[in-house]
Design an enzyme around this catalytic site. Structure first.
Site, PDB file in Angstrom:
ATOM      1  N   VAL A  11       0.823  -1.203   0.000  1.00 30.79           N
ATOM      2  CA  VAL A  11       0.000   0.000   0.000  1.00 30.79           C
ATOM      3  C   VAL A  11       0.864   1.263   0.000  1.00 30.79           C
ATOM      4  O   VAL A  11       0.710   2.149  -0.846  1.00 30.79           O
ATOM      5  CB  VAL A  11      -0.959  -0.036   1.217  1.00 30.79           C
ATOM      6  N   ASP A  29      10.208   3.314   6.487  1.00 36.21           N
ATOM      7  CA  ASP A  29       9.952   1.898   6.761  1.00 36.21           C
ATOM      8  C   ASP A  29      10.979   1.424   7.774  1.00 36.21           C
ATOM      9  O   ASP A  29      12.138   1.855   7.742  1.00 36.21           O
ATOM     10  CB  ASP A  29      10.057   1.068   5.474  1.00 36.21           C
ATOM     11  N   THR A  83      -1.963  -4.664   9.517  1.00 40.31           N
ATOM     12  CA  THR A  83      -2.957  -4.805  10.588  1.00 40.31           C
ATOM     13  C   THR A  83      -3.373  -6.279  10.625  1.00 40.31           C
ATOM     14  O   THR A  83      -4.438  -6.649  10.117  1.00 40.31           O
ATOM     15  CB  THR A  83      -4.185  -3.900  10.333  1.00 40.31           C
ATOM     16  N   CYS A 257      -5.886  -9.392   3.123  1.00 45.18           N
ATOM     17  CA  CYS A 257      -7.225  -8.792   3.286  1.00 45.18           C
ATOM     18  C   CYS A 257      -8.325  -9.796   3.604  1.00 45.18           C
ATOM     19  O   CYS A 257      -8.900  -9.750   4.692  1.00 45.18           O
ATOM     20  CB  CYS A 257      -7.576  -8.020   2.022  1.00 45.18           C
ATOM     21  N   ARG A 325       1.462 -14.391   2.003  1.00 44.52           N
ATOM     22  CA  ARG A 325       0.809 -14.157   3.293  1.00 44.52           C
ATOM     23  C   ARG A 325      -0.523 -14.912   3.362  1.00 44.52           C
ATOM     24  O   ARG A 325      -1.341 -14.811   2.467  1.00 44.52           O
ATOM     25  CB  ARG A 325       0.591 -12.657   3.514  1.00 44.52           C
TER      26      ARG A 325
END
Ligand SMILES: NC(=O)c1ccc[n+]([C@@H]2O[C@H](COP(=O)([O-])OP(=O)(O)OC[C@H]3O[C@@H](n4cnc5c(N)ncnc54)[C@H](O)[C@@H]3O)[C@@H](O)[C@H]2O)c1
Length: 401
Positions: A11, A29, A83, A257, A325
């Site tokens: 993102v 970062d 997150t 997501c 992921r």
């Protein structure tokens, strides 16, 4: 104007690439390797061309940094950090917390803070704002806004520019400044009445996908039991011109997501005393798919996989990305090993994963295809083992869902 973007992953780097066409961007970062790579003009993200980063670096409008003090002087700070879920599968805001600390310690005046990380409704109002205020002892009166990211890595038809972007500030001034920032690189901006609406919309979009994927995964099992093709049945249903949207079955869901965001919504719903039963059941169905796939492999191979050589083909969670992921391939491999199979994996995009290396295609008695990248030859994959099971629906002449 200087813009600091915290987190240079899928993102943050995508935003940095677009924003640096107009603004002076610092990509902060905390991963030194990523920062070094970016400063040498090498993008680690599909969809962000290294050439674009080289141009941004050469123009002086972009640089990556691991030092929080480099965000000093920024007028806008965008938070784009992970997150995830914690070990109890509850929302884990530790990365947002760390990003807030970086902001609180390093900004040198009032700024607009925009959260792009996906989180539950109330995150900007009840978590980020009070935390930054506490950590900075209310040194500056900042503006706060949310603009959830909708990027689909690897996708070319919908990108940062033409995908409509939701946003809302905690105040009208924050909303107006947020609109101004994104309007330099987004064609369609959609303001909603509160940050909570924008945060909830993002979660609901992904929940919609999660629940429908679970539904089609369950239907694939029903279709098999009925002795009919799930793909032919879905194609038949898809001839209806209204009221139907086609989703495809798979070995499960992956990425940052779909397996995660709905649980953020379920968490907030639980707290409000509204049980999010669809979300929980959909999670179960999707997480059970790898076991179902392996059970089909076993059933077709004498009911026993012990000692059999199995190759798992395509371990990225979706085609044409190297992202592993939450990949269902991990659960498929675990289940195969649990049943005593000797497992290796092949993925031309992933190459290294979990301490192991991608093996050459073929050489096993059984192959199971989880993800088919465009660079893979479907015919070669179909012939890579005496028995091939396809979970993608893209191969012909092999077993499948
Ligand atoms: N990947 C997607 O397709 C996608 C799409 C929409 C929204 N999102 C959401 O956007 C957020 C970011 O996701 P992503 O895919 O970009 O993650 P990512 O893992 O690709 O990138 C996150 C980056 O943040 C860095 N980081 C972590 N903590 C940091 C800190 N405290 N300070 C500075 N850098 C830090 C990491 O080193 C990493 O480079 C998540 O909330 C995710 O759910 C992701």
């Amino acid at each position: 104007m200087k813009v600091a973007i915290i987190g240079q992953g899928y993102v943050g780097l995508t935003i940095a690439a677009f924003a640096s066409k107009k603004y002076s961007v610092v990509g902060f970062d905390n991963n030194q390797k990523i920062v070094d790579q970016l400063n040498s003009g090498v993008s680690h993200i599909e969809g962000v061309d290294s050439e674009l980063m080289k141009i941004a670096l050469a123009s002086g409008n972009y640089r990556a940094s691991i030092s929080g003090s480099d965000i000093a002087g920024a007028e806008i700070v965008v938070i784009a950090v992970p997150t995830p879920l914690d070990s109890e599968r509850k929302p884990d805001l530790k990365y947002i917390e760390a990003a807030c600390k970086t902001v609180a310690e390093n900004v040198t005046g009032p700024v607009l803070i925009i959260n792009e990380s996906t989180s539950f409704p109330g995150t900007i109002r009840n978590f980020i704002k009070p935390l930054i205020e506490k950590l900075s002892e209310n040194k500056y009166e900042h503006l706060y806004a949310i603009s959830p990211e909708r990027v689909d890595p690897g996708r070319v038809d919908w990108d940062q520019k033409n995908t409509p972007r939701l946003y809302a500030g905690l105040t009208p001034e924050a909303s107006a400044k947020t609109r101004e920032f994104y309007s330099s690189f987004c064609d369609v901006l959609v303001e909603v009445s509160s940050p909570e609406v924008a945060e909830a919309a993002k979660l609901f979009e992904n929940t919609f996908r999660q629940v429908n994927i679970a539904l089609v995964n369950e239907f694939a099992q029903i279709a098999h039991a009925l002795g009919i093709s799930v793909y032919e049945t879905l194609a038949a249903a898809d001839t209806k011109p209204y009221g139907f949207m086609k989703f495809n079955p798979s070995a499960g869901v992956g990425g940052h997501c779909i397996p995660i965001d709905p649980t953020y919504l379920a968490h907030v719903a639980d707290g409000l005393g509204v049980p999010a039963t669809f979300i929980k059941r959909a999670n179960e169905v999707n997480l059970e798919m790898p076991k179902y796939v392996v059970s089909r492999l076993a059933a077709d191979n004498g009911g026993n996989l012990s000692g059999k050589k199995v190759q798992v083909i395509g371990v990225a969670y979706k085609p044409n990305v190297a992202d592993v992921r939450e990949t269902p391939a991990e659960l498929v491999i675990a289940e195969l090993k649990c049943l005593g199979a000797i497992v290796n994996w092949h993925d031309p995009l992933v190459k290294f994963w979990q301490g192991g290396e991608s093996t050459a295609l073929g050489g096993a008695e059984i192959a199971v295809v989880i993800t088919l990248h465009d660079v893979m030859d479907p015919v070669q994959v179909s012939k890579s083992a005496p028995y091939v099971f396809d979970t993608t629906g893209k191969l012909t002449g092999v077993k499948g869902l």
